[in-house]
Design a protein around this motif. Structure first.
Motif, PDB file in Angstrom:
ATOM      1  N   LEU A   1     126.273  45.096  17.418  1.00  0.00           N
ATOM      2  CA  LEU A   1     126.754  46.328  16.804  1.00  0.00           C
ATOM      3  C   LEU A   1     127.022  47.276  17.960  1.00  0.00           C
ATOM      4  CD1 LEU A   1     127.225  47.850  14.079  1.00  0.00           C
ATOM      5  CD2 LEU A   1     124.914  48.777  14.350  1.00  0.00           C
ATOM      6  N   ALA A   2     128.243  47.838  18.041  1.00  0.00           N
ATOM      7  CA  ALA A   2     128.631  48.616  19.216  1.00  0.00           C
ATOM      8  C   ALA A   2     129.499  49.802  18.812  1.00  0.00           C
ATOM      9  CB  ALA A   2     129.381  47.735  20.210  1.00  0.00           C
ATOM     10  N   GLU A   3     129.538  50.782  19.709  1.00  0.00           N
ATOM     11  CA  GLU A   3     130.360  51.978  19.541  1.00  0.00           C
ATOM     12  C   GLU A   3     131.477  52.002  20.581  1.00  0.00           C
ATOM     13  OE1 GLU A   3     127.996  55.426  20.071  1.00  0.00           O
ATOM     14  OE2 GLU A   3     126.652  55.021  18.378  1.00  0.00           O
ATOM     15  N   PHE A   4     132.582  52.661  20.228  1.00  0.00           N
ATOM     16  CA  PHE A   4     133.698  52.897  21.145  1.00  0.00           C
ATOM     17  C   PHE A   4     134.160  54.341  20.948  1.00  0.00           C
ATOM     18  CE2 PHE A   4     138.445  52.580  21.784  1.00  0.00           C
ATOM     19  CZ  PHE A   4     138.400  52.436  23.167  1.00  0.00           C
ATOM     20  N   ASP A   5     134.187  55.105  22.030  1.00  0.00           N
ATOM     21  CA  ASP A   5     134.562  56.521  21.929  1.00  0.00           C
ATOM     22  C   ASP A   5     136.018  56.786  22.301  1.00  0.00           C
ATOM     23  OD1 ASP A   5     134.633  56.272  24.680  1.00  0.00           O
ATOM     24  OD2 ASP A   5     132.953  57.635  25.058  1.00  0.00           O
ATOM     25  N   GLY A   6     136.813  55.723  22.413  1.00  0.00           N
ATOM     26  CA  GLY A   6     138.193  55.838  22.831  1.00  0.00           C
ATOM     27  C   GLY A   6     138.393  55.463  24.278  1.00  0.00           C
ATOM     28  N   LYS A   7     137.286  55.371  25.000  1.00  0.00           N
ATOM     29  CA  LYS A   7     137.356  55.023  26.419  1.00  0.00           C
ATOM     30  C   LYS A   7     136.277  54.032  26.819  1.00  0.00           C
ATOM     31  CE  LYS A   7     137.536  57.147  31.016  1.00  0.00           C
ATOM     32  NZ  LYS A   7     137.459  58.424  31.794  1.00  0.00           N
ATOM     33  N   ASN A   8     135.056  54.252  26.339  1.00  0.00           N
ATOM     34  CA  ASN A   8     133.915  53.437  26.751  1.00  0.00           C
ATOM     35  C   ASN A   8     133.238  52.795  25.540  1.00  0.00           C
ATOM     36  OD1 ASN A   8     134.034  54.136  29.603  1.00  0.00           O
ATOM     37  ND2 ASN A   8     133.347  56.172  28.958  1.00  0.00           N
TER      38      ASN A   8
END
Length: 864
Positions: A262-269
């Motif tokens: 399960l992961a997040e992406f902030d538009g860059k990282n």
């Protein structure tokens, strides 16, 4: 309610190369074909909530010549322009296949979109600004015009659309199963590939944008294919190769039970939230994703211990644990979990389906308000999506597949139509999980909360592996508002075990645990249903299937879902001198539900062959000879005076016996023992009871130790199958009258029963009796075979020996702990019977016994 119309009748005959409409006065189907392929179809026939004319296939042609035929699940459902849109999917076709986009109107007329490009898609989202439905590779506007994103531009198994972080008016994200992250322009359908494979894990599943970030998941581990299990203790980091494409830190990526992500992406990282297996991600807005969504985001996953519910609320993650009704979904490769969902089902209600259990899921669920999750019931159906449409609840299915399944010719799946209230009439609200599994627990650190609300019986098995006693504090959140209070304190002795059953009237949403010292502990939770099916409805539903002790004439048969046409092959026969002897052969036609003499499909004879799989076990009752198989000379199942015996490759199990001696009526090899009935899911029919058999990989021996009983039927069922969206049973009484469920030929020499897969629960709860020993010569200190306890209601044990001895009863309380825990010791006097009634609410998976003395002994479990 949906509207019914009177349709013309049709029967599909030889298909010409031009457009043709075919009709007949004896069926209930109207079909439009072009170049040998179904283009539209309508009908009125409905059986147990299934409309056979809505069955989808991997190809849709009568001649059966196709190239992508292993699987055909219905991956996504969406309402748009007052119609129901659905897509089916292949097993692994990132470049497309012959699978289709289907459009169903309120009268259940189904049109096949001629521009379909197939593949393995399950994504669906409504893009608010452009007012378009995105479903798989299709973009559909408010007038119903369909545009297609070709796989040459966006290759992949398309699993999740999500709102864009930077330009949401014009772009959306697409996340695919291989881990690729795209952005798609909803106006001109241009595509940019942002990342090829940015994250560890494999088998991408969910994606959703909330609180200023894109959250994505996968539910498998490529390196674990066929090798790693959840309980592997000796992981070697050198077995895993760090991929240079991964965009996260290497720290803590590999290790025991680190599967999926399960992961997040902030538009860059990218940022790893958790290395666990996760599937669906959504908010209360579901596929109708809104701009600037700040509502709590939910992600559902699992590990060896439990179902995991992660909540992102105001930028912070919280974890909640729920039980598992079935272990079908568990393997680390993630193949068998496609696609559990949380979704609106109308009337301001939401529902979650995970690990074989339906749950009420409140749209208000957040970190500050965790009340309202309630079990509805369990099911056998494999459900990739569900929706409320046209006044009914509709379940998609991944039904008949042919991946390692020689007993079906072509994959096919259908929909189920019904009501929310019917779901609670299927399987019981019984499920199992753990807070700790033989793990190191820190002093005074609260565990994650575990759901207890809505279950009738709640018990915990505690095990302390240390040499010091432990004081365990059980805390409860009564209202789901994080107001935790002490419920009780238990002392777990050094190297000891305690079983604790909660009061039936206890009111509360969640529990959590704390230890007074650092310790190694297990806390395994069993939550079971008090209101099991009494079988009253089943007595009428199944009345034409012959009871085991009925001497009526029976139409026995072996069944096969055809490959070269849409029909069902039926090898009629009889049981003669302990063998199934085939007689007349029939094809039961898809379009008019009539028996046609002779079987045209030559592949159908697989139903008569004792087909072995991977030198393991046959589908009837034979075992392939193998030097590595210590039980290779034994049949898969047998029966002695004590019980039904399952001879697995590396162990032996015992099951309760039904009301009669089955081996004398249906000897081993005459009736089908086990069969895949939903994709990647098997049932066994033995001793008058149906059992669910989880798999690790298709084509391998089932995980018999994880089996659960479904229902006890005590019928002469010779075979069982899924076809045309329906469950098919043979063993119908000769002369039975035709009905919604019974279909016969003209002279009643052949007949079958048709219904839904979850009709099986209506036979009534599983019951039986038997044990590991009956007048058996027992050696002191030697453990008995494992005897099944999972899923049974009222339980009693009777013990009697011919000499004085102590007998200890051991229980197995979790499938990922291979240990027998001593539960109770009985002192037996010579020839004096002891009767022990288990407490109300007691539950364990398996039982074993051990005697202190050599003796002749009977141990008899009675499940009522």
């Amino acid at each position: 309610m949906f509207k019914k119309i009177v349709l013309g009748f049709a029967f599909l005959v030889t298909i010409a190369s031009c457009k043709k409409q075919i009709s007949s006065s004896e069926g209930q189907t109207k079909v439009l074909t072009k170049n040998g392929e179904i283009k539209s179809i309508s009908g009125t026939r409905q059986i147990s909530g299934v409309y056979p004319h809505l069955t989808t296939y991997a190809h849709g042609r009568e001649n059966g010549v196709y190239g992508y035929g292993n699987e055909c699940g219905i991956g996504a459902l969406a309402e748009w322009n007052d119609k129901l849109y659905m897509i089916n999917y292949a097993a692994h076709q990132p470049k497309g296949s012959e699978h289709k986009l289907y459009i169903i109107d309120e009268n259940l007329n189904m049109e096949v979109f001629e521009g379909s490009i197939g593949g393995t898609p399950t994504a669906r989202m409504v893009h608010q600004e452009s007012n378009q439905l995105l479903i798989g590779p299709y973009v559909i506007d408010s007038t119903g015009q369909i545009r297609v994103v070709p796989y040459s531009k966006m290759e992949g198994r398309l699993n999740a659309y999500a709102r864009h972080l930077k330009d949401p008016e014009n772009w959306v994200y697409m996340y695919d199963m291989e881990g690729m992250l795209y952005e798609l322009n909803v106006n001109d359908l241009s595509v940019n590939k942002l990342y090829q494979d940015p994250l560890p894990g494999w088998h991408g599943k969910g994606g959703y944008t909330s609180q200023g970030r894109l959250v994505i998941s996968n539910n498998g581990e490529h390196a674990s294919e066929g090798r790693v299990t959840h309980d592997t203790q000796d992981w070697d980091n050198n077995d895993f190769q760090w991929e240079e494409s991964w965009k996260v830190d290497k720290e803590n990526i590999f290790g025991h039970d680190k599967l999926g992500i399960l992961a997040e992406f902030d538009g860059k990282n990218f940022k790893v939230v958790e290395r666990k297996q996760y599937t669906d991600i959504t908010t209360k807005n579901g596929i109708y994703a809104i701009p600037n969504d700040d509502s709590p985001l939910w992600a559902i996953g699992w590990d060896a211990k439990s179902v995991r519910l992660k909540v992102l609320d105001a930028g912070k993650w919280y974890t909640y644990l729920l039980p598992k009704a079935t272990y079908n979904n568990d393997p680390p490769h993630g193949w068998f979990t496609e696609w559990p969902r949380i979704r609106s089902i109308g009337n301001d209600k939401m529902m979650m389906d995970m690990h074989g259990m339906f749950f009420d899921f409140p749209k208000t669920f957040s970190a500050s308000n965790t009340s309202g999750i309630r079990p509805i019931g369990s099911h056998l159906r494999y459900i990739p999506d569900f929706i409320n449409w046209n006044g009914q609840l509709i379940l998609a299915t991944d039904e008949t597949s042919i991946q390692g399944n020689p007993l079906a010719g072509q994959p096919q799946s259908n929909l189920w139509f019904g009501s929310y209230s019917q779901l609670s009439e299927w399987g019981p609200s019984s499920a199992y999980g753990a807070i700790w599994l033989k793990e190191d627990v820190q002093k005074n650190k609260p565990s994650d909360p575990f759901l207890i609300s809505g279950f009738d019986n709640r018990m915990i098995h505690f095990r302390n592996y240390g040499n010091t006693s432990v004081e365990l504090i059980i805390e409860i959140d009564i209202k789901g508002n994080n107001a935790w209070e002490e419920l009780k304190v238990l002392t777990i002795p050094a190297d000891g075990y305690v079983a604790d059953i909660f009061d039936e009237g206890l009111d509360g949403e969640w529990i959590r645990l704390k230890s007074d010292i650092d310790a190694q502990l297990t806390a395994s939770i069993h939550l079971t249903d008090d209101d099991l099916n009494d079988g009253v409805e089943g007595r009428s539903l199944f009345r034409d299937l012959v009871d085991i002790d009925d001497d009526s004439e029976v139409n026995h048969a072996k069944l096969y879902s055809n490959k070269t046409n849409f029909n069902l092959s039926i090898f009629n026969g009889a049981i003669v001198e302990g063998k199934f002897e085939p007689g007349n052969e029939w094809e039961f036609s898809k379009f008019d539900f009539k028996f046609q003499p002779g079987i045209q499909d030559t592949t159908a004879r697989e139903a008569l062959v004792l087909e072995t799989i991977g030198k393991q076990v046959s589908f009837d009752n034979k075992k392939e000879e193998s030097e590595e198989n210590s039980n290779s000379s034994l049949p898969v199942w047998s029966e002695d005076a004590a019980s039904i015996i399952i001879n697995a490759k590396e162990y032996k199990l015992r099951l309760p016996k039904g009301k009669s001696d089955y081996k004398s009526i249906l000897p081993a090899g005459t009736a089908r023992f086990r069969r895949e009935v939903e994709s990647e899911r098997e049932l066994a029919n033995v001793g008058g009871t149906f059992y669910e058999l989880p798999l690790f990989k298709v084509g391998q021996e089932p995980r018999y130790k994880m089996m659960r009983p479904v229902s006890t039927h005590n019928k002469q069922i010779t075979d069982f199958n899924t076809w045309n969206g329906l469950l098919v049973l043979s063993g119908v009484k000769k002369g039975a009258l035709k009905s919604e469920h019974v279909y016969t030929n003209e002279d009643n020499s052949a007949s079958i029963w048709l219904g839904g897969i979850d009709d099986l629960w209506k036979y009534g709860k599983p019951v039986g009796e038997g044990g590991p020993w009956k007048d058996s010569k027992v050696i002191a200190g030697e453990m008995s075979d494992l005897y099944l306890m999972t899923g049974y209601d009222k339980k009693t044990l009777e013990l009697q020996a011919d000499k004085k001895t102590k007998v200890t009863l051991y229980v197995h309380v979790n499938h990922y702990l291979d240990e027998a825990i001593p539960y109770k010791t009985f002192e037996l006097q010579p020839n004096k019977k002891i009767t022990y009634e288990f407490p109300d609410g007691f539950s364990a998976h398996w039982a074993q016994l051990k005697s202190d003395e050599d003796c002749k002994i009977t141990s008899w479990f009675i499940y009522e």
